[in-house]
Design a protein around this motif. Structure first.
Motif, mmCIF file in Angstrom:
data_model
loop_
_atom_site.group_PDB
_atom_site.id
_atom_site.type_symbol
_atom_site.label_atom_id
_atom_site.label_comp_id
_atom_site.label_asym_id
_atom_site.label_seq_id
_atom_site.Cartn_x
_atom_site.Cartn_y
_atom_site.Cartn_z
ATOM 1 N N ASP A 100 0.810 -1.225 0.000
ATOM 2 C CA ASP A 100 0.000 0.000 0.000
ATOM 3 C C ASP A 100 0.842 1.273 0.000
ATOM 4 N N THR A 101 2.175 1.160 -0.125
ATOM 5 C CA THR A 101 3.020 2.354 -0.102
ATOM 6 C C THR A 101 2.677 3.291 -1.247
ATOM 7 N N LEU A 102 2.497 2.723 -2.452
ATOM 8 C CA LEU A 102 2.190 3.553 -3.615
ATOM 9 C C LEU A 102 0.855 4.261 -3.457
ATOM 10 N N SER A 103 -0.144 3.553 -2.962
ATOM 11 C CA SER A 103 -1.462 4.181 -2.798
ATOM 12 C C SER A 103 -1.420 5.280 -1.736
ATOM 13 N N LYS A 104 -0.631 5.076 -0.697
ATOM 14 C CA LYS A 104 -0.499 6.106 0.337
ATOM 15 C C LYS A 104 0.177 7.357 -0.243
ATOM 16 N N CYS A 105 1.156 7.156 -1.101
ATOM 17 C CA CYS A 105 1.826 8.302 -1.724
ATOM 18 C C CYS A 105 0.848 9.086 -2.593
ATOM 19 N N GLN A 106 -0.005 8.351 -3.319
ATOM 20 C CA GLN A 106 -0.991 9.028 -4.158
ATOM 21 C C GLN A 106 -1.997 9.798 -3.307
ATOM 22 N N MET A 107 -2.363 9.239 -2.171
ATOM 23 C CA MET A 107 -3.290 9.947 -1.271
ATOM 24 C C MET A 107 -2.641 11.209 -0.710
ATOM 25 N N LEU A 108 -1.343 11.129 -0.393
ATOM 26 C CA LEU A 108 -0.629 12.314 0.095
ATOM 27 C C LEU A 108 -0.634 13.417 -0.950
ATOM 28 N N LEU A 109 -0.425 13.024 -2.211
ATOM 29 C CA LEU A 109 -0.421 14.010 -3.286
ATOM 30 C C LEU A 109 -1.813 14.595 -3.511
ATOM 31 N N GLU A 110 -2.824 13.772 -3.445
ATOM 32 C CA GLU A 110 -4.188 14.245 -3.690
ATOM 33 C C GLU A 110 -4.647 15.191 -2.586
ATOM 34 N N ARG A 111 -4.337 14.825 -1.347
ATOM 35 C CA ARG A 111 -4.762 15.669 -0.233
ATOM 36 C C ARG A 111 -4.006 16.996 -0.222
ATOM 37 N N ALA A 112 -2.718 16.949 -0.573
ATOM 38 C CA ALA A 112 -1.887 18.161 -0.642
ATOM 39 C C ALA A 112 -2.018 18.987 0.624
ATOM 40 N N LYS A 116 12.106 6.349 -4.846
ATOM 41 C CA LYS A 116 12.855 5.250 -4.236
ATOM 42 C C LYS A 116 12.280 3.897 -4.628
ATOM 43 N N LEU A 117 10.956 3.829 -4.757
ATOM 44 C CA LEU A 117 10.337 2.573 -5.197
ATOM 45 C C LEU A 117 10.859 2.163 -6.570
ATOM 46 N N LEU A 118 11.093 3.168 -7.417
ATOM 47 C CA LEU A 118 11.583 2.878 -8.769
ATOM 48 C C LEU A 118 13.017 2.370 -8.781
ATOM 49 N N SER A 119 13.793 2.738 -7.765
ATOM 50 C CA SER A 119 15.212 2.383 -7.762
ATOM 51 C C SER A 119 15.494 1.047 -7.106
ATOM 52 N N GLN A 145 3.788 16.507 -0.045
ATOM 53 C CA GLN A 145 3.920 16.259 -1.484
ATOM 54 C C GLN A 145 5.349 15.824 -1.828
ATOM 55 N N LEU A 146 6.307 16.474 -1.199
ATOM 56 C CA LEU A 146 7.704 16.113 -1.420
ATOM 57 C C LEU A 146 7.987 14.694 -0.934
ATOM 58 N N LEU A 147 7.452 14.345 0.242
ATOM 59 C CA LEU A 147 7.631 12.995 0.780
ATOM 60 C C LEU A 147 7.072 11.946 -0.176
ATOM 61 N N ALA A 148 5.879 12.188 -0.672
ATOM 62 C CA ALA A 148 5.253 11.225 -1.576
ATOM 63 C C ALA A 148 6.075 11.054 -2.847
#
Length: 897
Positions: free
Chosen positions: A46-58, A73-76, A64-67
């Motif tokens: 659920d890390t990716l979905s949490k990042c998307q929620m962080l971006l959406e909530r802003a 990092k997930l990509l690397s 936003q920077l954390l997300a």
């Protein structure tokens, strides 16, 4: 319930972001940082979905920077946990997010742009058949560039710029396979996208330049847009087109390997005109970027053009340089100044002098460049890094003179003396400012000064008579004033320092002038002038040495050693004619008629420095470097050995004559003793042959030292006897002896000389060294040089250890080295070492042990079957220790060792 938990988790992350970036409580910031790092390193589904929620909530820009950074990092991660569909969705989401939120803070935009670039590069070859999912970058990003909104345009340019940078970047930690993949991706991007991106950057710059009257560069947004457009163009021009990125240290000779398909953009003079116009029209905060692009354009590979096309392109470049010099106001900005100096250097490095003189405006332009150079050199505090490029331009111009076949005049005889005079005069005049105002002394950065002197040595050889006359005039004035100050009891220290500083520069300049002979056409008149200047330096040195008991000027000593090195390279050796005018002049003034008399002066200077400059680490280091060069590089070294000064060195190497060999030096500075004895060993070997008496006489001081240490160790009751372990004098004496022996072992690279040393050492004194290891095994100041000594002894340098089949010396040497390694290994394995001292106290010694083993195995001088035949357990014990040492090294430290 699960959604509520996720929402609570998101709120917790948002709170942690605020605590980390906004709280003034240091402890709270640290705890928040730990929690956020833990989240970023987690690998939950659920890390990716949490990042998307962080971006959406802003909720905050920090969340936003954390997300964004978490997704990066997930990509690397290896193996990659995100599938193709997820990565496509992320990419599209980023573009949509940036398009709908154009006024995000710059650090959030940069993080999102970097994520887009990385995900695009990573998936460059992903897709089905000919449909690649991530290659429609230009069309996707062009949506940002088509609107009238400046913020959207700036984001689009930033996306292209960051993508170009990412495609051109190889991470330092990437494996060989990853590097190959990078080159494949970078080449594909170059062939399919890069030229179109470069054309887009030029179109945007041209459009902005045409409408510059409507631009307000005080507006942060408009200023940022122009800056990013220029940066995009520069990123395209600095792209690693052929996969061989130039080293930054060779910046002045780097050629831009533009692909042939780009020819139309460079045949059109509008491209060059655009960037010259931008330089003239933009404020200094932006115009330096335009100049930086021009530097790359001036470096475009010559083979891109035909002869006619190249001449036309060069003519346009020269005219552009001339226009800048005719309107020099912009060069008052330091960034513009530096980039313009780089432009001049690239202009000459990429084009021949014969081509430059054919340009219609050459004569006017070279005159303007000379004026610009003279004015620049007269400004003492002008950046030395920029000086390098200016001097590089003139150095290359002068070096090209012998190869010019064109009838047109190059005018260098007119302008280079002005440049030389400006440099010399400005260096001399700067001394007063440095002493008076306490400014930084450029002589403290010898690397930079040496580089400038090398360049000036070529420039000054053009119309050499003027150069020598100026230096001689200034030298005579300063030397006379210096002697008057010394003789006057009322003279001030202020005046003394000024004259010492000026004379230091002048000695450096004389050394550089003499050293320039090798790179330029020489003649008898030039040799006579070199002789005249050499006389002045030697006279000054004699006067200066007479004052050393009362103190001396360290930088002046450095300049003397620099002069000696330059004179040695040019005028000492079998290639120098016996009737050289340099020696005629030395004979007329100082009575020095042959090179061995000059060598005698060199050696007296070396002995003097080793006696009086023992407190100066740099003087000792450079003096020993000169001694080493003489012992190695002098072609007629047998003449050198016959000098009384050399015989004095070989017969009197004690602390009484050379403080370097005493125990007053720090342990760190004792490393110079190895260099000293390396040179002495080489000189001794010249006439040594198999003369054991001569060798024993030479070793008398070392014999006395090792026997004194042996007598002291014989009084030790146990391994942990603290009275000896803490005896600083005994410790220094031992370290000095070990370093002396290592220097000799390094220089004795013949079978005869090495055996003399080994038979002196074994069996009389090897037990003393072994006992030292037993006592001081935990002290790296002793174990490191001792292990290095045995590693040097075990090295079959120049086949010196190819002993006869009947000789046991190879086995004996291996046995003694094994005893030392086993003693060290058995003790160091049980030694508890703090992590920050692990390398110094453990890993370094272990690595030397393995280098010793490698030397023994590769040396092919030990018959290992003998150990097995006679039941000797030396080999078995040694190999067991090596295995234990290897297993004791943590995996993370294995490469270090």
């Amino acid at each position: 319930m699960e959604m509520a938990d996720d929402l609570q988790s998101i709120r917790s992350l948002e709170m942690l972001c605020k605590q980390m970036y906004e709280s003034r409580d240091a402890a709270l910031c640290v705890e928040a940082e730990k929690a956020l790092v833990s989240f970023q390193n987690s690998n939950t589904p659920d890390t990716l979905s949490k990042c998307q929620m962080l971006l959406e909530r802003a909720d905050s820009h920090y969340s936003q920077l954390l997300a964004t950074t978490t997704i990066t990092k997930l990509l690397s991660r290896t193996p990659l946990t995100l599938n193709l569909d997820q990565r496509i969705q992320i990419r599209n989401y980023i573009l949509n997010y940036l398009a709908t939120r154009p006024k995000l803070p710059s650090f959030v935009v940069q993080a999102l742009v970097l994520l887009f670039a990385k995900i695009t590069k990573q998936g460059w070859f992903d897709g089905e058949k000919d449909s690649f999912a991530f290659r429609n970058v230009v069309s996707d990003i062009s949506v940002f560039l088509q609107g009238m909104n400046v913020e959207h345009c700036m984001i689009g340019v930033q996306l292209l710029s960051q993508l170009t940078t990412e495609m051109n970047t190889v991470a330092d930690v990437e494996s060989h396979r990853a590097v190959l993949k990078h080159r494949k991706v970078a080449s594909s991007f170059r062939d399919t996208q890069l030229f179109e991106i470069f054309r887009m950057s030029c179109q945007m710059l041209r459009s902005a330049n045409d409408n510059r009257k409507n631009l307000n560069f005080t507006d942060e947004t408009q200023h940022g847009f122009m800056s990013r457009c220029l940066q995009l163009a520069q990123n395209c021009l600095t792209y690693d087109f052929i996969g061989t990125t130039c080293d930054e240290s060779s910046d002045d000779i780097c050629t831009v390997q533009i692909p042939t398909g780009w020819r139309p953009a460079f045949l059109e003079q509008s491209t060059l005109t655009l960037f010259f116009d931008l330089y003239h029209s933009l404020p200094p905060s932006l115009s330096s970027l335009a100049l930086s692009c021009l530097v790359q354009l001036a470096s475009v590979r010559r083979s891109l053009f035909s002869t006619t096309e190249r001449a036309k392109f060069l003519s346009h470049l020269v005219n552009g340089v001339k226009d800048i010099l005719l309107n020099p106001q912009g060069l008052a900005d330091s960034n513009n100044y530096h980039e313009f100096c780089r432009l001049l250097a690239r202009l000459k490095s990429n084009y021949q002098l014969g081509e430059l003189v054919m340009v219609d405006s050459y004569q006017e332009t070279v005159g303007l460049i000379a004026k610009f150079t003279v004015e620049s050199l007269q400004v003492y505090q002008c950046a030395p890094n920029s000086f390098h490029y200016l001097l590089s331009f003139w150095q290359r111009m002068v070096a090209s003179v012998p190869y010019v076949k064109a009838a047109e005049p190059h005018l260098l005889e007119t302008y280079t003396p002005e440049v030389t005079k400006a440099y010399i005069s400005s260096r001399i005049e700067s001394v007063t400012l440095i002493v008076r105002d306490g400014l930084d002394d450029p002589l403290d950065d010898f690397t930079n000064v040496q580089q400038q002197l090398e360049q000036l040595s070529v420039i000054g050889r053009c119309h050499y008579q003027k150069t020598c006359s100026l230096i001689a005039q200034l030298f005579d004035q300063s030397a006379t004033t210096y002697q008057e100050i010394i003789a006057s009891p009322s003279a001030s220290i202020y005046d003394l320092k000024i004259q010492e500083g000026r004379l230091t520069w002048l000695v450096y300049l004389i050394g550089a002038a003499i050293g320039g002979r090798v790179t330029f056409n020489s003649n008898d008149d030039g040799d006579a002038m070199d002789g005249e200047m050499a006389c002045k330096v030697l006279q000054l040195m004699t006067f200066s040495d007479s004052r050393l008991p009362q103190g001396g000027y360290e930088k002046l000593e450095h300049s003397f050693l620099f002069f000696f090195e330059q004179f040695r390279k040019i005028y000492i050796g079998d290639q120098v004619p016996k009737n050289s005018k340099v020696y005629r002049r030395l004979h007329d003034v100082l009575g020095i008629s042959e090179e061995h008399m000059v060598l005698s002066i060199f050696m007296r200077k070396i002995i003097t420095n080793l006696k009086f400059w023992c407190s100066s680490n740099t003087v000792i280091q450079k003096t020993l470097a000169l001694l080493n060069d003489l012992s190695v590089g002098f072609s007629s070294v047998r003449k050198l050995v016959k000098l009384d000064e050399i015989q004095f060195l070989l017969n009197n190497h004690t602390s009484e004559h050379f403080p370097l060999l005493g125990n007053t030096f720090s342990v760190k500075d004792m490393r110079h003793r190895s260099s000293f004895y390396t040179s002495l060993g080489r000189l001794l070997m010249i006439d040594l042959l198999e003369d054991e008496d001569k060798f024993d006489n030479f070793m008398i001081p070392l014999t006395a030292s090792v026997e004194s240490i042996g007598a002291l160790l014989a009084t030790v009751n146990g391994v942990n006897d603290s009275s000896v372990y803490s005896n600083i004098e005994a410790k220094k004496a031992l370290i000095g002896l070990i370093r002396d022996l290592r220097g000799l072992a390094f220089s004795f690279n013949t079978k005869t000389s090495f055996m003399l040393l080994f038979e002196w050492l074994y069996p009389s004194y090897t037990p003393i060294l072994l006992r030292s290891m037993e006592l001081w095994y935990a002290d790296p100041e002793i174990t490191t040089p001792l292990l290095k000594l045995y590693a040097e002894l075990a090295l079959n340098r120049s086949q010196r250890l190819q002993v006869d089949v009947s000789s046991p010396n190879g086995i004996l040497l291996f046995r003694e080295a094994s005893k030392v390694v086993c003693t060290y290994g058995n003790n160091i394995l049980n030694l508890d070492v703090q992590q920050d001292m692990m390398y110094k106290k453990k890993l370094k010694g272990i690595s030397i042990c393995f280098s010793m083993l490698k030397a023994a195995l590769c040396g092919n001088y030990v018959n290992f079957g003998v150990f097995k035949l006679y039941g000797d357990d030396t080999l078995e014990n040694a190999l067991n220790i090596f295995v234990k040492l290897l297993l004791s090294i943590p995996l993370s430290d294995l490469m270090v060792s």
